[in-house]
Enzyme design. Structure first.
Site, PDB file in Angstrom:
ATOM      1  N   HIS A  32      -7.796  -4.022  18.476  1.00 14.70           N
ATOM      2  CA  HIS A  32      -7.862  -2.575  18.227  1.00 14.70           C
ATOM      3  C   HIS A  32      -7.763  -1.845  19.569  1.00 14.70           C
ATOM      4  O   HIS A  32      -8.305  -2.297  20.576  1.00 14.70           O
ATOM      5  CB  HIS A  32      -9.174  -2.236  17.514  1.00 14.70           C
ATOM      6  CG  HIS A  32      -9.290  -0.781  17.158  1.00 14.70           C
ATOM      7  ND1 HIS A  32     -10.040   0.104  17.891  1.00 14.70           N
ATOM      8  CD2 HIS A  32      -8.711  -0.059  16.162  1.00 14.70           C
ATOM      9  CE1 HIS A  32      -9.936   1.314  17.352  1.00 14.70           C
ATOM     10  NE2 HIS A  32      -9.135   1.240  16.303  1.00 14.70           N
ATOM     11  N   ASP A  57      -9.113   7.192  12.107  1.00 14.77           N
ATOM     12  CA  ASP A  57      -8.813   7.508  13.507  1.00 14.77           C
ATOM     13  C   ASP A  57      -9.435   8.838  13.889  1.00 14.77           C
ATOM     14  O   ASP A  57      -9.917   9.575  13.045  1.00 14.77           O
ATOM     15  CB  ASP A  57      -7.297   7.555  13.708  1.00 14.77           C
ATOM     16  CG  ASP A  57      -6.712   6.149  13.728  1.00 14.77           C
ATOM     17  OD1 ASP A  57      -7.338   5.260  14.340  1.00 14.77           O
ATOM     18  OD2 ASP A  57      -5.645   5.948  13.118  1.00 14.77           O
ATOM     19  N   TYR A  73      -7.310  -6.864  13.599  1.00 14.58           N
ATOM     20  CA  TYR A  73      -6.234  -6.505  14.531  1.00 14.58           C
ATOM     21  C   TYR A  73      -5.774  -7.722  15.344  1.00 14.58           C
ATOM     22  O   TYR A  73      -6.383  -8.050  16.367  1.00 14.58           O
ATOM     23  CB  TYR A  73      -6.715  -5.391  15.476  1.00 14.58           C
ATOM     24  CG  TYR A  73      -7.156  -4.163  14.705  1.00 14.58           C
ATOM     25  CD1 TYR A  73      -6.277  -3.128  14.460  1.00 14.58           C
ATOM     26  CD2 TYR A  73      -8.447  -4.081  14.170  1.00 14.58           C
ATOM     27  CE1 TYR A  73      -6.665  -2.013  13.713  1.00 14.58           C
ATOM     28  CE2 TYR A  73      -8.847  -2.985  13.424  1.00 14.58           C
ATOM     29  CZ  TYR A  73      -7.947  -1.960  13.198  1.00 14.58           C
ATOM     30  OH  TYR A  73      -8.337  -0.875  12.452  1.00 14.58           O
ATOM     31  N   GLU A 103       0.831  -1.201   0.000  1.00 14.35           N
ATOM     32  CA  GLU A 103       0.000   0.000   0.000  1.00 14.35           C
ATOM     33  C   GLU A 103       0.862   1.245   0.000  1.00 14.35           C
ATOM     34  O   GLU A 103       1.984   1.252   0.514  1.00 14.35           O
ATOM     35  CB  GLU A 103      -0.988  -0.007   1.169  1.00 14.35           C
ATOM     36  CG  GLU A 103      -0.454   0.414   2.489  1.00 14.35           C
ATOM     37  CD  GLU A 103      -1.552   0.467   3.560  1.00 14.35           C
ATOM     38  OE1 GLU A 103      -2.486  -0.365   3.515  1.00 14.35           O
ATOM     39  OE2 GLU A 103      -1.459   1.323   4.441  1.00 14.35           O
ATOM     40  N   GLN A 138      -3.724  -5.322  10.705  1.00 22.40           N
ATOM     41  CA  GLN A 138      -2.766  -4.340  11.194  1.00 22.40           C
ATOM     42  C   GLN A 138      -1.382  -4.992  11.183  1.00 22.40           C
ATOM     43  O   GLN A 138      -1.271  -6.218  11.259  1.00 22.40           O
ATOM     44  CB  GLN A 138      -3.169  -3.944  12.629  1.00 22.40           C
ATOM     45  CG  GLN A 138      -2.318  -2.874  13.264  1.00 22.40           C
ATOM     46  CD  GLN A 138      -2.310  -1.608  12.428  1.00 22.40           C
ATOM     47  OE1 GLN A 138      -1.542  -1.531  11.461  1.00 22.40           O
ATOM     48  NE2 GLN A 138      -3.141  -0.647  12.768  1.00 22.40           N
ATOM     49  N   ALA A 181     -17.010   1.332  10.847  1.00 22.54           N
ATOM     50  CA  ALA A 181     -16.736   0.807   9.503  1.00 22.54           C
ATOM     51  C   ALA A 181     -17.868  -0.087   9.002  1.00 22.54           C
ATOM     52  O   ALA A 181     -18.139  -0.138   7.801  1.00 22.54           O
ATOM     53  CB  ALA A 181     -15.404   0.056   9.504  1.00 22.54           C
TER      54      ALA A 181
HETATM   55  P1  FAD Z   1     -14.141  -0.256  13.138  1.00 26.97           P
HETATM   56  O1  FAD Z   1     -14.272  -1.581  12.523  1.00 26.97           O
HETATM   57  O2  FAD Z   1     -15.311   0.665  13.072  1.00 26.97           O
HETATM   58  O3  FAD Z   1     -13.722  -0.484  14.667  1.00 26.97           O
HETATM   59  C1  FAD Z   1     -13.297   0.605  15.463  1.00 26.97           C
HETATM   60  C2  FAD Z   1     -13.463   0.248  16.948  1.00 26.97           C
HETATM   61  O4  FAD Z   1     -14.853   0.233  17.284  1.00 26.97           O
HETATM   62  C3  FAD Z   1     -12.936  -1.131  17.316  1.00 26.97           C
HETATM   63  O5  FAD Z   1     -12.430  -1.048  18.623  1.00 26.97           O
HETATM   64  C4  FAD Z   1     -14.169  -2.018  17.297  1.00 26.97           C
HETATM   65  O6  FAD Z   1     -14.026  -3.129  18.167  1.00 26.97           O
HETATM   66  C5  FAD Z   1     -15.236  -1.048  17.750  1.00 26.97           C
HETATM   67  N1  FAD Z   1     -16.551  -1.275  17.176  1.00 26.97           N
HETATM   68  C6  FAD Z   1     -16.852  -1.621  15.899  1.00 26.97           C
HETATM   69  N2  FAD Z   1     -18.185  -1.654  15.725  1.00 26.97           N
HETATM   70  C7  FAD Z   1     -18.741  -1.299  16.905  1.00 26.97           C
HETATM   71  C8  FAD Z   1     -20.075  -1.136  17.367  1.00 26.97           C
HETATM   72  N3  FAD Z   1     -21.123  -1.358  16.570  1.00 26.97           N
HETATM   73  N4  FAD Z   1     -20.277  -0.744  18.660  1.00 26.97           N
HETATM   74  C9  FAD Z   1     -19.221  -0.535  19.490  1.00 26.97           C
HETATM   75  N5  FAD Z   1     -17.946  -0.694  19.109  1.00 26.97           N
HETATM   76  C10 FAD Z   1     -17.703  -1.059  17.841  1.00 26.97           C
HETATM   77  N6  FAD Z   1      -6.688   4.852   8.700  1.00 26.97           N
HETATM   78  C11 FAD Z   1      -6.775   5.924   7.878  1.00 26.97           C
HETATM   79  O7  FAD Z   1      -7.057   7.042   8.351  1.00 26.97           O
HETATM   80  N7  FAD Z   1      -6.564   5.793   6.527  1.00 26.97           N
HETATM   81  C12 FAD Z   1      -6.258   4.619   5.947  1.00 26.97           C
HETATM   82  O8  FAD Z   1      -6.078   4.546   4.724  1.00 26.97           O
HETATM   83  C13 FAD Z   1      -6.145   3.461   6.783  1.00 26.97           C
HETATM   84  N8  FAD Z   1      -5.843   2.247   6.276  1.00 26.97           N
HETATM   85  C14 FAD Z   1      -5.784   1.157   7.103  1.00 26.97           C
HETATM   86  C15 FAD Z   1      -5.508  -0.107   6.564  1.00 26.97           C
HETATM   87  C16 FAD Z   1      -5.433  -1.229   7.380  1.00 26.97           C
HETATM   88  C17 FAD Z   1      -5.134  -2.573   6.786  1.00 26.97           C
HETATM   89  C18 FAD Z   1      -5.629  -1.092   8.784  1.00 26.97           C
HETATM   90  C19 FAD Z   1      -5.511  -2.288   9.684  1.00 26.97           C
HETATM   91  C20 FAD Z   1      -5.910   0.151   9.332  1.00 26.97           C
HETATM   92  C21 FAD Z   1      -5.991   1.279   8.509  1.00 26.97           C
HETATM   93  N9  FAD Z   1      -6.296   2.544   9.022  1.00 26.97           N
HETATM   94  C22 FAD Z   1      -6.385   3.629   8.186  1.00 26.97           C
HETATM   95  C23 FAD Z   1      -6.471   2.732  10.462  1.00 26.97           C
HETATM   96  C24 FAD Z   1      -7.950   2.580  10.923  1.00 26.97           C
HETATM   97  O9  FAD Z   1      -8.739   3.595  10.348  1.00 26.97           O
HETATM   98  C25 FAD Z   1      -7.959   2.679  12.441  1.00 26.97           C
HETATM   99  O10 FAD Z   1      -7.326   1.566  13.000  1.00 26.97           O
HETATM  100  C26 FAD Z   1      -9.306   2.960  13.090  1.00 26.97           C
HETATM  101  O11 FAD Z   1      -9.058   3.352  14.435  1.00 26.97           O
HETATM  102  C27 FAD Z   1     -10.267   1.781  13.124  1.00 26.97           C
HETATM  103  O12 FAD Z   1     -10.736   1.491  11.892  1.00 26.97           O
HETATM  104  P2  FAD Z   1     -11.653   0.185  11.627  1.00 26.97           P
HETATM  105  O13 FAD Z   1     -12.081   0.250  10.229  1.00 26.97           O
HETATM  106  O14 FAD Z   1     -10.988  -1.019  12.132  1.00 26.97           O
HETATM  107  O15 FAD Z   1     -12.915   0.571  12.587  1.00 26.97           O
END
Ligand code: FAD
Length: 318
Positions: free
Chosen positions: A184, A127, A180, A19, A211, A145
């Site tokens: 996370h 984030d 993760y 990436e 991650q 997400a």
């Molecule tokens: P989610 O899946 O929404 O999870 C976030 C947190 O909320 C987790 O702790 C989860 O357990 C919790 N959660 C999920 N659903 C619920 C719910 N319904 N109720 C309560 N809690 C819930 N960041 C960027 O800014 N740009 C990028 O391009 C980018 N690329 C990435 C690529 C990869 C492969 C990875 C692993 C991470 C990337 N990130 C990027 C970082 C990512 O945006 C962060 O780690 C962010 O904090 C969490 O994103 P997520 O999509 O996992 O969130």
């Protein structure tokens, strides 16, 4: 072509992917090409392009006053995806974020992707902004997400946000989500994080990219508990070679991951960052060989800028 189709077509052979981060605005895309060119000989079937959140900047107004403006320093994710697809004839995967986007803006971005023939998107929450302690959805945007996954799935079924059109050319995005192995940062436990991951997959995510991790045991354990939890989609390991001494503090702080003692020790013995870069390459080769032997579908490298280290690793493996 979809990431999952690439995986199926490879028939068990481990694929190479990486990436990249868009350049800071005002810089030429040529620098990006210069970093990507040396990696193309390893035939990545897809390249991810990250999206960065908006941030506040403070502009001097004189007399000690500052004007606060919101800006995106590295825009252009979808444009870069289109440029790479055209230049290298490779599939590209734009990262789509909840943070900083309304649902409508996300819809327009997805429509652009569909027109451009982009078949994959990575659905991420993003984030918190620098000044925030916790992630807060933008007004009119998504909080998690999973909601993004649902929006993309709706689009795949021809359902647009305000339902005023009849879609005769439905999108068919293959959707990646984040996982993760070391949990996370905000999740109360690995089990509850996995439950959330399972919800994303049940909502329509087709594959997971992890991650970064530096101890393969963490990945293998994650695979075991994810499979036990009923997550059956491909889980692609994300690997980052350590490149500077400061990573010893930065990576655990930013990504909430542990570093193995042997790696810390080897980095601490280095006299300069050139030596650290070499240690990072050797560690990543070791990790990647073991993952390849275990039959992982793809090894996804976090390249972040200069690609000489990724090339050195790929040369040993692909
Ligand atoms: P989610 O899946 O929404 O999870 C976030 C947190 O909320 C987790 O702790 C989860 O357990 C919790 N959660 C999920 N659903 C619920 C719910 N319904 N109720 C309560 N809690 C819930 N960041 C960027 O800014 N740009 C990028 O391009 C980018 N690329 C990435 C690529 C990869 C492969 C990875 C692993 C991470 C990337 N990130 C990027 C970082 C990512 O945006 C962060 O780690 C962010 O904090 C969490 O994103 P997520 O999509 O996992 O969130």
């Amino acid at each position: 072509m979809k990431v999952t189709e690439h995986i199926n077509n490879a028939k068990g052979k481990t694929l190479f992917s990486f990436e990249i981060i868009p350049p800071k605005k005002g810089n030429s895309i040529q620098e990006l090409y210069n970093n990507i060119n040396p990696l193309m000989e390893f035939k990545p079937p897809f390249i991810d392009v990250t999206t960065s959140r908006e941030q506040y900047v403070y502009i001097e107004k004189g007399e000690g006053l500052l004007d606060r403006k919101i800006t995106r320093m590295r825009p252009g994710t979808v444009g870069i995806c289109a440029a790479l697809k055209h230049k290298y004839n490779v599939d590209t995967v734009p990262h789509v974020l909840c943070g900083g986007f309304t649902k409508e803006e996300t819809e327009y971005l997805l429509v652009d992707c569909h027109y451009l023939g982009i078949d994959n998107v990575m659905a991420l929450r993003g984030d918190a902004m620098n000044h925030q302690k916790y992630f807060k959805a933008s007004k009119g945007g998504h909080q998690y997400a999973i909601q993004l996954v649902e929006q993309i799935q709706n689009l795949n079924q021809g359902k647009y946000l305000h339902d005023v059109i009849e879609a005769d050319d439905k999108a068919d995005f293959c959707i990646g989500v984040a996982g993760y192995p070391e949990k996370h940062i905000e999740a109360p436990s690995i089990q509850s994080d996995l439950k959330r991951l399972k919800e994303k997959v049940d909502a329509g995510a087709d594959y997971v990219v992890t991650q970064m991790f530096f101890d393969n045991k963490k990945y293998f354990e994650f695979i075991n508990i994810a499979r036990a939890a009923g997550i059956t989609v491909p889980i692609i390991p994300g690997i980052k070679p350590i490149a500077i001494k400061r990573h010893l503090q930065l990576l655990p702080q930013v990504f909430k991951i542990d570093l193995p003692q042997d790696l810390i020790h080897a980095v601490e013995l280095c006299k300069d960052n050139k030596q650290v870069r070499q240690v990072g390459v050797e560690w990543a080769i070791q990790q990647s060989k073991e993952l390849q032997n275990a039959g992982v579908p793809v090894i996804h490298f976090y390249s972040m800028g200069k690609s000489d280290n990724i090339k050195a690793i790929a040369k040993e493996l692909f």
